[in-house]
Design a protein around this motif. Structure first.
Motif, PDB file in Angstrom:
ATOM      1  N   VAL A  26      24.659 -18.116 -22.308  1.00  0.00           N
ATOM      2  CA  VAL A  26      24.418 -19.500 -21.915  1.00  0.00           C
ATOM      3  C   VAL A  26      25.201 -20.388 -22.868  1.00  0.00           C
ATOM      4  O   VAL A  26      25.072 -20.269 -24.087  1.00  0.00           O
ATOM      5  CB  VAL A  26      22.914 -19.843 -21.977  1.00  0.00           C
ATOM      6  CG1 VAL A  26      22.683 -21.303 -21.634  1.00  0.00           C
ATOM      7  CG2 VAL A  26      22.126 -18.939 -21.040  1.00  0.00           C
ATOM      8  N   LEU A  27      26.052 -21.244 -22.317  1.00  0.00           N
ATOM      9  CA  LEU A  27      26.830 -22.183 -23.129  1.00  0.00           C
ATOM     10  C   LEU A  27      26.155 -23.547 -23.077  1.00  0.00           C
ATOM     11  O   LEU A  27      25.681 -23.976 -22.035  1.00  0.00           O
ATOM     12  CB  LEU A  27      28.252 -22.304 -22.595  1.00  0.00           C
ATOM     13  CG  LEU A  27      29.062 -21.012 -22.517  1.00  0.00           C
ATOM     14  CD1 LEU A  27      30.434 -21.303 -21.939  1.00  0.00           C
ATOM     15  CD2 LEU A  27      29.173 -20.355 -23.868  1.00  0.00           C
ATOM     16  N   LYS A  28      26.134 -24.232 -24.192  1.00  0.00           N
ATOM     17  CA  LYS A  28      25.527 -25.544 -24.282  1.00  0.00           C
ATOM     18  C   LYS A  28      26.165 -26.272 -25.450  1.00  0.00           C
ATOM     19  O   LYS A  28      26.898 -25.687 -26.217  1.00  0.00           O
ATOM     20  CB  LYS A  28      24.018 -25.375 -24.514  1.00  0.00           C
ATOM     21  CG  LYS A  28      23.202 -26.616 -24.320  1.00  0.00           C
ATOM     22  CD  LYS A  28      22.961 -26.919 -22.872  1.00  0.00           C
ATOM     23  CE  LYS A  28      21.991 -28.088 -22.782  1.00  0.00           C
ATOM     24  NZ  LYS A  28      22.163 -28.880 -21.635  1.00  0.00           N
ATOM     25  N   ASP A  29      25.908 -27.546 -25.620  1.00  0.00           N
ATOM     26  CA  ASP A  29      26.367 -28.368 -26.728  1.00  0.00           C
ATOM     27  C   ASP A  29      27.685 -29.034 -26.362  1.00  0.00           C
ATOM     28  O   ASP A  29      27.892 -29.382 -25.202  1.00  0.00           O
ATOM     29  CB  ASP A  29      26.462 -27.558 -28.025  1.00  0.00           C
ATOM     30  CG  ASP A  29      26.391 -28.461 -29.268  1.00  0.00           C
ATOM     31  OD1 ASP A  29      25.906 -29.595 -29.141  1.00  0.00           O
ATOM     32  OD2 ASP A  29      26.818 -28.043 -30.345  1.00  0.00           O
ATOM     33  N   ASN A  30      28.605 -29.184 -27.314  1.00  0.00           N
ATOM     34  CA  ASN A  30      29.824 -29.948 -27.045  1.00  0.00           C
ATOM     35  C   ASN A  30      30.764 -29.240 -26.077  1.00  0.00           C
ATOM     36  O   ASN A  30      31.554 -29.873 -25.403  1.00  0.00           O
ATOM     37  CB  ASN A  30      30.552 -30.291 -28.346  1.00  0.00           C
ATOM     38  CG  ASN A  30      31.042 -29.060 -29.077  1.00  0.00           C
ATOM     39  OD1 ASN A  30      30.522 -27.974 -28.891  1.00  0.00           O
ATOM     40  ND2 ASN A  30      32.035 -29.247 -29.929  1.00  0.00           N
ATOM     41  N   LEU A  31      30.689 -27.923 -25.975  1.00  0.00           N
ATOM     42  CA  LEU A  31      31.554 -27.197 -25.056  1.00  0.00           C
ATOM     43  C   LEU A  31      31.131 -27.431 -23.608  1.00  0.00           C
ATOM     44  O   LEU A  31      31.967 -27.655 -22.739  1.00  0.00           O
ATOM     45  CB  LEU A  31      31.523 -25.694 -25.378  1.00  0.00           C
ATOM     46  CG  LEU A  31      32.423 -24.804 -24.540  1.00  0.00           C
ATOM     47  CD1 LEU A  31      33.887 -25.213 -24.713  1.00  0.00           C
ATOM     48  CD2 LEU A  31      32.238 -23.359 -24.925  1.00  0.00           C
ATOM     49  N   CYS A  32      29.849 -27.410 -23.362  1.00  0.00           N
ATOM     50  CA  CYS A  32      29.305 -27.609 -22.010  1.00  0.00           C
ATOM     51  C   CYS A  32      28.032 -28.433 -22.113  1.00  0.00           C
ATOM     52  O   CYS A  32      26.937 -27.870 -22.159  1.00  0.00           O
ATOM     53  CB  CYS A  32      28.989 -26.276 -21.353  1.00  0.00           C
ATOM     54  SG  CYS A  32      30.405 -25.259 -21.082  1.00  0.00           S
ATOM     55  N   PRO A  33      28.135 -29.767 -22.181  1.00  0.00           N
ATOM     56  CA  PRO A  33      26.931 -30.582 -22.363  1.00  0.00           C
ATOM     57  C   PRO A  33      25.903 -30.395 -21.244  1.00  0.00           C
ATOM     58  O   PRO A  33      24.713 -30.552 -21.475  1.00  0.00           O
ATOM     59  CB  PRO A  33      27.452 -32.018 -22.413  1.00  0.00           C
ATOM     60  CG  PRO A  33      28.867 -31.968 -21.991  1.00  0.00           C
ATOM     61  CD  PRO A  33      29.342 -30.556 -22.106  1.00  0.00           C
ATOM     62  N   ASP A  34      26.346 -30.038 -20.045  1.00  0.00           N
ATOM     63  CA  ASP A  34      25.410 -29.798 -18.945  1.00  0.00           C
ATOM     64  C   ASP A  34      24.981 -28.347 -18.872  1.00  0.00           C
ATOM     65  O   ASP A  34      24.162 -27.974 -18.039  1.00  0.00           O
ATOM     66  CB  ASP A  34      26.036 -30.206 -17.606  1.00  0.00           C
ATOM     67  CG  ASP A  34      26.292 -31.704 -17.532  1.00  0.00           C
ATOM     68  OD1 ASP A  34      25.508 -32.463 -18.146  1.00  0.00           O
ATOM     69  OD2 ASP A  34      27.255 -32.105 -16.873  1.00  0.00           O
TER      70      ASP A  34
END
Length: 75
Positions: A26-34
């Motif tokens: 799961v990607l999150k934060d500045n790379l993938c805000p959504d």
């Protein structure tokens, strides 16, 4: 009709996964805000450093890779 147990080759039991991480990240934060899901098949490492470019669609990324159009500091 009863379901058959996992065959161990294609369908594996949760107690004997092919990968300990399950094969998705799961990607999150500045790379993938959504947020986003990443399929990990073929990745040897899960750690990357430096700037990365992002594509909305896999096809767009493939075009950049095929044309060898990425520059140093981009991925």
């Amino acid at each position: 009709m009863a379901t058959r147990p996992p065959d161990g080759a294609v369908v594996r039991p949760a107690t004997a996964p092919l990968r300990p991480d399950g094969g998705l990240a799961v990607l999150k934060d500045n790379l993938c805000p959504d947020g986003a899901l990443l399929k990990l098949a073929g990745l040897k490492t899960l750690c990357m450093k430096g700037e990365r470019g992002c594509s909305q669609f896999e096809e767009d990324c493939a075009l950049v890779v095929e044309a060898r159009a990425s520059r140093a500091g981009e991925a």
